[in-house]
Motif scaffolding. Structure first.
Motif, mmCIF file in Angstrom:
data_model
loop_
_atom_site.group_PDB
_atom_site.id
_atom_site.type_symbol
_atom_site.label_atom_id
_atom_site.label_comp_id
_atom_site.label_asym_id
_atom_site.label_seq_id
_atom_site.Cartn_x
_atom_site.Cartn_y
_atom_site.Cartn_z
ATOM 1 N N GLU A 109 0.837 -1.206 0.000
ATOM 2 C CA GLU A 109 0.000 0.000 0.000
ATOM 3 C C GLU A 109 0.870 1.254 0.000
ATOM 4 O OE1 GLU A 109 -3.817 1.871 2.277
ATOM 5 O OE2 GLU A 109 -2.022 1.495 3.458
ATOM 6 N N ALA A 110 1.992 1.198 0.709
ATOM 7 C CA ALA A 110 2.884 2.363 0.719
ATOM 8 C C ALA A 110 3.338 2.704 -0.699
ATOM 9 C CB ALA A 110 4.095 2.085 1.613
ATOM 10 N N LEU A 111 3.676 1.670 -1.477
ATOM 11 C CA LEU A 111 4.123 1.896 -2.863
ATOM 12 C C LEU A 111 2.995 2.474 -3.706
ATOM 13 C CD1 LEU A 111 6.096 -1.434 -3.240
ATOM 14 C CD2 LEU A 111 7.064 0.843 -3.701
ATOM 15 N N ALA A 112 1.808 1.884 -3.583
ATOM 16 C CA ALA A 112 0.677 2.352 -4.392
ATOM 17 C C ALA A 112 0.330 3.795 -4.037
ATOM 18 C CB ALA A 112 -0.526 1.439 -4.174
ATOM 19 N N ALA A 113 0.230 4.084 -2.738
ATOM 20 C CA ALA A 113 -0.140 5.438 -2.313
ATOM 21 C C ALA A 113 0.932 6.444 -2.737
ATOM 22 C CB ALA A 113 -0.340 5.466 -0.798
ATOM 23 N N THR A 114 2.190 6.028 -2.661
ATOM 24 C CA THR A 114 3.287 6.920 -3.032
ATOM 25 C C THR A 114 3.236 7.270 -4.516
ATOM 26 O OG1 THR A 114 4.684 6.093 -1.261
ATOM 27 C CG2 THR A 114 5.810 7.087 -3.122
ATOM 28 N N LEU A 115 3.030 6.257 -5.354
ATOM 29 C CA LEU A 115 2.994 6.529 -6.794
ATOM 30 C C LEU A 115 1.765 7.365 -7.146
ATOM 31 C CD1 LEU A 115 4.357 3.097 -8.014
ATOM 32 C CD2 LEU A 115 5.517 5.311 -8.142
ATOM 33 N N LEU A 116 0.635 7.085 -6.477
ATOM 34 C CA LEU A 116 -0.566 7.910 -6.708
ATOM 35 C C LEU A 116 -0.323 9.352 -6.274
ATOM 36 C CD1 LEU A 116 -3.325 5.417 -5.485
ATOM 37 C CD2 LEU A 116 -2.989 6.219 -7.841
ATOM 38 N N ALA A 117 0.445 9.518 -5.224
ATOM 39 C CA ALA A 117 0.681 10.857 -4.669
ATOM 40 C C ALA A 117 1.707 11.659 -5.469
ATOM 41 C CB ALA A 117 1.154 10.732 -3.217
ATOM 42 N N ASP A 133 6.856 -6.836 -9.015
ATOM 43 C CA ASP A 133 5.742 -6.654 -9.967
ATOM 44 C C ASP A 133 4.735 -5.579 -9.558
ATOM 45 O OD1 ASP A 133 4.596 -8.135 -7.925
ATOM 46 O OD2 ASP A 133 3.531 -9.514 -9.263
ATOM 47 N N ALA A 134 4.762 -5.159 -8.300
ATOM 48 C CA ALA A 134 3.848 -4.088 -7.870
ATOM 49 C C ALA A 134 4.274 -2.715 -8.424
ATOM 50 C CB ALA A 134 3.787 -4.029 -6.346
ATOM 51 N N TYR A 135 5.519 -2.601 -8.890
ATOM 52 C CA TYR A 135 5.967 -1.273 -9.353
ATOM 53 C C TYR A 135 5.285 -0.865 -10.663
ATOM 54 C CZ TYR A 135 9.893 -2.101 -6.057
ATOM 55 O OH TYR A 135 10.681 -2.391 -4.965
ATOM 56 N N PRO A 136 5.356 -1.708 -11.709
ATOM 57 C CA PRO A 136 4.674 -1.293 -12.943
ATOM 58 C C PRO A 136 3.169 -1.151 -12.742
ATOM 59 C CG PRO A 136 5.564 -3.532 -13.149
ATOM 60 C CD PRO A 136 6.130 -2.950 -11.904
ATOM 61 N N PHE A 141 -1.563 2.437 -12.321
ATOM 62 C CA PHE A 141 -2.746 2.930 -11.608
ATOM 63 C C PHE A 141 -2.707 4.455 -11.499
ATOM 64 C CE2 PHE A 141 -3.409 -1.273 -9.058
ATOM 65 C CZ PHE A 141 -3.791 -1.903 -10.227
ATOM 66 N N ALA A 142 -1.489 5.004 -11.407
ATOM 67 C CA ALA A 142 -1.337 6.454 -11.299
ATOM 68 C C ALA A 142 -1.354 7.125 -12.673
ATOM 69 C CB ALA A 142 -0.028 6.776 -10.577
ATOM 70 N N GLY A 143 -1.484 6.333 -13.733
ATOM 71 C CA GLY A 143 -1.475 6.896 -15.084
ATOM 72 C C GLY A 143 -0.073 7.180 -15.578
ATOM 73 N N ALA A 144 0.927 6.722 -14.816
ATOM 74 C CA ALA A 144 2.318 6.982 -15.189
ATOM 75 C C ALA A 144 2.876 5.784 -15.957
ATOM 76 C CB ALA A 144 3.145 7.240 -13.937
ATOM 77 N N ARG A 145 4.070 5.966 -16.485
ATOM 78 C CA ARG A 145 4.707 4.893 -17.249
ATOM 79 C C ARG A 145 5.977 4.475 -16.539
ATOM 80 N NH1 ARG A 145 7.910 3.935 -21.840
ATOM 81 N NH2 ARG A 145 8.796 6.028 -21.873
ATOM 82 N N LEU A 146 6.134 3.184 -16.330
ATOM 83 C CA LEU A 146 7.368 2.704 -15.726
ATOM 84 C C LEU A 146 8.423 2.525 -16.819
ATOM 85 C CD1 LEU A 146 8.004 0.677 -12.757
ATOM 86 C CD2 LEU A 146 9.051 -0.221 -14.815
ATOM 87 N N VAL A 147 9.567 3.155 -16.622
ATOM 88 C CA VAL A 147 10.655 3.057 -17.594
ATOM 89 C C VAL A 147 11.722 2.136 -17.007
ATOM 90 C CG1 VAL A 147 12.441 4.357 -18.828
ATOM 91 C CG2 VAL A 147 10.178 5.392 -18.425
ATOM 92 N N PRO A 148 11.895 0.938 -17.583
ATOM 93 C CA PRO A 148 12.832 -0.016 -17.005
ATOM 94 C C PRO A 148 14.273 0.259 -17.408
ATOM 95 C CG PRO A 148 11.647 -1.023 -18.846
ATOM 96 C CD PRO A 148 11.178 0.397 -18.753
ATOM 97 N N VAL A 149 15.171 0.232 -16.444
ATOM 98 C CA VAL A 149 16.604 0.365 -16.715
ATOM 99 C C VAL A 149 17.255 -0.955 -16.311
ATOM 100 C CG1 VAL A 149 18.727 1.529 -16.019
ATOM 101 C CG2 VAL A 149 16.624 2.839 -16.335
#
Ligand code: PMP
Ligand code: GLN
Length: 406
Positions: A109-117, A133-136, A141-149
Motif C-alpha cells: 500500500e505504501a508503494l501504491a499510495a506513493t505513486l498515486l501521490a 511486480d507491484a511497481y509497474p 494505476f497512477a497513469g504513469a509509465r514505468l521506464v525499465p533500466v
C-alpha cells in the motif's frame, strides 16, 4: 491467467484499462500449482520460519484486551515513534514521528499510495529491471509509465557454488532513461529478485543524477535487515542532500516473518509524507491495530532478532545455492533477501515460464520465472527465482528432488 473478456448478457464486457491484462499474479499462479501438485514451494517469498514468540503473544493479548478497532489514520503514535527511532539508530536519520512517518497496510500500500501521490498521468517512473511486480502496476494505476533500466549481469552464474555472478548498475543506461517527464526514481535495495545490495558508489551515482534532474526517490527497503556475509545495506536517504527528496518504504513482514500482517511504513520529509497520507487514507484508511501495537513494542529489539534470522537464512541460501549448482542450475550470487536466481540453460531450457510450469511434474519443485519481474521485451528469459525463506527441511528436500531430476 484470468480472462479479461466476459459477458453481462448485454454484450461484451471488459475491465477498465488500468487493470486490463494484469490477470493473476505469478505468485498466486505458482502457489496454486504447488498446492495442486504437492510440490515443494520455493516460489512465492512466503516464510515458513517462525515469528518471535513474544511478538505473537503480544498480538494475542492485545486482541483479547480489546485492541480491535480502527487505529489512527497515520498509525499508532507508538509505532511511528519506534520507526523514527529505528531510522535514527540504524541510519543516523532524524524523522519527526508526527509528520514524517506514516504507517501503511504493508509496503504494497505504501508503494501504491506513493505513486498515486507523486505522479500525474503521462509522468515517468524509472525502476531497475528486473523489479518487483507491484511497481509497474502501481505506476499504471497512477497513469504513469514505468521506464525499465536493466541491471547489468557481471559474469556468468557459477557452476561451483554460491559465489557466481551478480548484478551491477549500468550508469549509462540510467542516464539515458531520464527524460523531461521523469518524476520518480524507484529503487529497491536489497533487491528482489536478484538479491543485490546496491553499493555505496552506486547509490552515490543515483543520488547525483536525482539531484541533477530534481527527481524524487522512492526506496523500497523491505529486506533491510536481511543481508549476508560482508554485504552492507545503506539507505540513499542518508546521502548528502537526499533526505529531502527521498521516501523510504519498509515493512514488518520480512523482518519478523509475519508477511500476512501487512504492516508497513513510509518515512520522508513532511510535505511528501502528507501527500502519500492523502492517497493512503482513501485506499484503506487504516488497518492492523493489534499488529501495530505489538510491533511498536518489538521494533526496538529488532537487531538482536535479526542476527538470528540472518544466520538461518544465510545457511538456507548456502544449501540452496550449492544444491542448485549440483543440479546444474547455475546459481547467481545472492547477497541479501529471500531469493537465489538460477540459469536454466544447462537443462536445455531457455524459457523460464515453461520451465517453471513443468518443474512440478519434472522435479516436484515450484519456482518463479524471473521474466515475471522484467519489463523489457528483450530481457533474457533463462533465469528462474528460488526462495529460501523456508524450513531447512524444505530447502533440502527441494535440492534433493532437483538433483535427482537431472
Ligand atoms: N517490496 C518488495 C521488494 C517485496 O519483495 C515485497 C514482497 N513482500 C513487498 C514490497 C511487499 O511488502 P508487503 O508484504 O509489506 O506489502
Ligand atoms: N514478495 C514476495 C515475493 O516476491 C511475495 C509477493 C506476493 O505474494 N505478492 O515472492
Amino acid at each position: 491467467m484470468a480472462q479479461d473478456a466476459g459477458s453481462t448478457g448485454h454484450g461484451e464486457w471488459s475491465p477498465a484499462a488500468r487493470v486490463r491484462g494484469l490477470g493473476t499474479s505469478v505468485f498466486t499462479e505458482m502457489t496454486e500449482l504447488a498446492r495442486r501438485t504437492g510440490a515443494v514451494n520455493l516460489g512465492q517469498g512466503v516464510p515458513e520460519l517462525d515469528a518471535p514468540g513474544p511478538l505473537l503473544r503480544d498480538v494475542a493479548d492485545t486482541v483479547l484486551a480489546g485492541g480491535n478497532q480502527y487505529p489512527p489514520a497515520h498509525g499508532f503514535p507508538a509505532l511511528r515513534e519506534a520507526v523514527a527511532a529505528h531510522q535514527a539508530r540504524r541510519y543516523g536519520l532524524a524523522y519527526e514521528p508526527q509528520r514524517e512517518v506514516l504507517v501503511t497496510t504493508g509496503a504494497t500500500e505504501a508503494l501504491a499510495a506513493t505513486l498515486l501521490a507523486l505522479c500525474d498521468p503521462g509522468d515517468e517512473v524509472i525502476a531497475f529491471d528486473p523489479c518487483y511486480d507491484a511497481y509497474p502496476a502501481g505506476a499504471r494505476f497512477a497513469g504513469a509509465r514505468l521506464v525499465p533500466v536493466p541491471l547489468a549481469e557481471d559474469g556468468e552464474g557459477e557452476a561451483g557454488g554460491a559465489g557466481g555472478a551478480g548484478f551491477v548498475l549500468d550508469e549509462d543506461a540510467l542516464r539515458a532513461a531520464v527524460t523531461g517527464r521523469t518524476r520518480v526514481l524507484l529503487l529497491n535495495t536489497p533487491h528482489n529478485p536478484t538479491g543485490k545490495v546496491f553499493t555505496a558508489a552506486e547509490l552515490a551515482v543515483i543520488a547525483r543524477l536525482c539531484e541533477e534532474h530534481d527527481l524524487t526517490v522512492v526506496t523500497d527497503e523491505v529486506y533491510e535487515h536481511l543481508v549476508y556475509d560482508d554485504a552492507v545495506h545503506r539507505t540513499i536517504a542518508a546521502l548528502p542532500g537526499m533526505r529531502e527528496r527521498t521516501l523510504t518504504i519498509s515493512s514488518a513482514g520480512k523482518t519478523f516473518n509475519v508477511t500476512g500482517w501487512k504492516v508497513g511504513w513510509v518515512c520522508g520529509p513532511a510535505h511528501l509524507v502528507a501527500a502519500v497520507a492523502a492517497a493512503k487514507q482513501f485506499l484503506t484508511y487504516a488497518s492492523g491495530t493489534p499488529y501495530q501495537e505489538a510491533l511498536a513494542r518489538a521494533l526496538g529489539g529488532v537487531e538482536a532478532w535479526a542476527v538470528e534470522l540472518r544466520g538461518t537464512l544465510r545457511r538456507n541460501r548456502d544449501l540452496l545455492s550449492a544444491g542448485l549448482a549440483r543440479a546444474g542450475l547455475r546459481p547467481h550470487r545472492a547477497d541479501a533477501g529471500y531469493f537465489v536466481q538460477a540459469d536454466i540453460r544447462a537443462w536445455g531450457h531457455a524459457d523460464g515460464v515453461r520451465f517453471c510450469r513443468e518443474l512440478p511434474s519434472r522435479a516436484g519443485v515450484v519456482a518463479i520465472p524471473t521474466s515475471a519481474f522484467q519489463m523489457r521485451p528483450d530481457a533474457p528469459s533463462y533465469l528462474v527465482r528460488f526462495s529460501f525463506c523456508k524450513r531447512e527441511k524444505s530447502v533440502l528436500e527441494a535440492v534433493e528432488k532437483l538433483v535427482n531430476a537431472v
